[in-house]
Design an enzyme around this catalytic site. Structure first.
Site, PDB file in Angstrom:
ATOM      1  N   SER A 184       0.707  -1.255  -0.095  1.00  0.00           N
ATOM      2  CA  SER A 184      -0.062   0.020  -0.112  1.00  0.00           C
ATOM      3  C   SER A 184       0.782   1.224  -0.054  1.00  0.00           C
ATOM      4  CB  SER A 184      -0.829   0.001   1.459  1.00  0.00           C
ATOM      5  OG  SER A 184      -0.035   0.397   2.213  1.00  0.00           O
ATOM      6  N   LYS A 185       0.099   2.400  -0.033  1.00  0.00           N
ATOM      7  CA  LYS A 185       1.143   3.716   0.006  1.00  0.00           C
ATOM      8  C   LYS A 185       1.887   3.832   1.059  1.00  0.00           C
ATOM      9  CE  LYS A 185      -1.056   6.623  -3.150  1.00  0.00           C
ATOM     10  NZ  LYS A 185      -0.303   5.964  -4.108  1.00  0.00           N
TER      11      LYS A 185
END
Ligand code: GLU
Length: 488
Positions: free
Chosen positions: A253-254
């Site tokens: 994820s980010k």
């Protein structure tokens, strides 16, 4: 064997994620290595989440990676249209066929009813399956409901016993119990097909021979196989590639850094570095090489080498590959890429000014975005000096004298080129019975403000004699302004 036809089928609901880019790359490599076709299809039937902005971002990302397609929404092709929202009449035709042959049925159950059934299943801790209430509706009941404009979906009448076997090139044979497969929805109440239905119709009509996609779609495959059977289509060959996980093995994820192709481009990565990295995630060439050109990837690509285990995202490896490709790339190409990045090259600088600097620095850049910082002193005056350099080089008792000697060397060197500068500076050091480094270090600090730079003679030549003299003079003034005590 029939023609090899593969596709990349992104849903335009976000940026081009590196997982998607890897799927595209593997499909592209397979097509290119087999003389087949690579097709781009936009799966935009989720009206609420699909945007044209995302579609153009995905297309831009693929172009940046240099993955070209033979058929697609922008260029057309013999099996178009290539955007699902433009294929609705085709889906309708096959839906009608399934309904008319009793293989699919209208379902008028409300969302609340379905929700209640789901809850019940949850409470009983059994997998939810639609209770098939609408499967038993008479023709008249269906007609009345339709006449009353009751919202409906269309469901496949899935078998409730037996098993569906998926043969997967990466994972081997996997059996799914049919009783666990629901009478899943083919058309939603907004009249649009579901992913499961559209993907099968499209893959079949577009004559896709191999479906290479992320492992998360493995669970969809038995449903899709049931649909192939119901529609009388021959299924393609499936290959589900492992997921890309974060270093802690959670979903990427980010928070693990850049995850979209656009971010990598903006952060100064080269397309070939990202491609090289992505291909090694889940595939390895027979000879174990780390660095592969696109052509080498094509020549060596083999679906049977796809790995079963999850690939772990490793930013250090991407950085290493990126530095390698930056060092190898022609300065002209790097300059073109750099000009697309904000704040890297000062405005109004000609290519002829930047190219030699880029040539000098490129082997030191991990990312293109390091350029602005690393080239700073070529484009701007040096107004301060690195603190540890002041202590180490300017605060020495002989600093003034040494730097003044360098100034004389600079003034006297003609032609002002690397060879003569180096020769004269070394001779000056010999005359003074000091090491050349004792002259070079303070010179570097005076000219760049830093303790670290490419070869000082190359830097001097690029700056030119006038600027070198001015900066050394400023450094001398700086040293004079502080007496030795203040330095300590
Ligand atoms: N639109 C799907 C996705 O973006 C494609 C899945 C498939 O390749 O079948 O995940």
């Amino acid at each position: 064997m029939d023609e090899i036809r593969v596709r990349f089928a992104p849903s335009p609901t976000g940026a081009l994620h590196i997982g998607g880019a890897r799927t595209a790359l593997l499909n592209w490599l397979f097509a290119r290595s087999q003389g087949g076709k690579f097709i781009l299809r936009i799966e935009d039937t989720d009206q609420a989440r699909s945007t044209t902005h995302s579609e153009s971002g995905i297309i831009e990302g693929l172009r940046w990676l240099n993955l070209d397609w033979d058929e697609g929404p922008d260029i057309g092709g013999p099996y178009g249209p290539y955007r699902q929202s433009e294929r609705l009449p085709l889906y309708k035709k096959y839906l009608d066929y399934l309904v008319n042959t009793g293989k699919a049925y209208y379902c008028f159950c409300s969302t609340e009813e379905i929700e209640a059934q789901r809850k019940q299943a949850d409470q009983k801790k059994i997998p939810y399956r639609y209770n098939r209430r609408c499967c038993a509706l008479s023709k008249e009941e269906i007609e009345t409901n339709l006449f009353q404009h009751k919202p409906y979906v269309i469901r496949l009448k899935a078998p409730d016993s037996g098993e569906t076997r998926v043969h997967d090139l990466v994972r081997g044979d996997i059996s799914f119990q049919n009783e666990l497969l629901d009478d899943f929805i083919l058309m939603k109440s907004d009249g649009l097909p579901t992913y499961q239905f559209a993907v099968v119709v499209d893959d079949a009509l577009m004559k896709i021979s191999h479906v290479i996609r992320a492992e998360e779609h493995l669970a969809n495959t038995p449903k899709q196989l049931l649909l192939y059977e119901a529609l009388g289509f021959t299924p393609p060959i499936f290959a589900h590639v492992s997921m890309i996980l974060s270093p802690d093995r959670s979903k990427l994820s980010k928070r693990h850094g850049a995850t979209s192709v656009q971010e990598f481009a903006q952060n100064g990565y080269l397309p070939q570095a990202l491609l090289n990295y992505l291909v090694l995630l889940g595939w390895s060439p027979g000879n174990g090489a780390d660095i592969l050109t696109l052509q080498e990837m094509i020549d060596q690509f083999d679906l049977s080498n796809l790995s079963k285990s999850a690939a772990v995202y490793d930013i250090e490896k991407i950085n290493w590959l990126n530095a390698h490709y930056i060092a190898e790339e022609s300065p002209e190409t790097l300059l073109k890429l750099l000009r697309h990045l904000p704040r890297q090259i000062p405005e109004n600088c000609f290519d002829a000014q930047v190219l030699p600097i880029l040539k000098l620095l490129q082997s030191r850049l991990k990312k293109l975005t390091d350029f602005a910082n690393q080239s700073f002193y070529f484009f701007h005056e040096v107004t301060d000096y690195e603190g540890k350099g002041i202590q180490k080089y300017f605060a020495q008792p002989d600093a003034l004298e040494n730097l003044a000697a360098v100034l004389e060397v600079v003034r006297a060197t003609l032609p002002f080129d690397e060879e003569h500068l180096e020769k004269n500076l070394r001779e000056e050091a010999n005359r003074r019975s000091i090491k050349a480094a004792a002259l070079i270090h303070p010179t570097r600090l005076a000219l760049t403000g830093r303790t670290n730079s490419p070869g000082i003679f190359e830097v001097m030549c690029l700056l030119g004699s006038d600027i070198c003299q001015r900066r050394i003079q400023s450094a001398l003034n700086f040293i004079r302004r502080f007496d030795a005590k203040e330095f300590k």
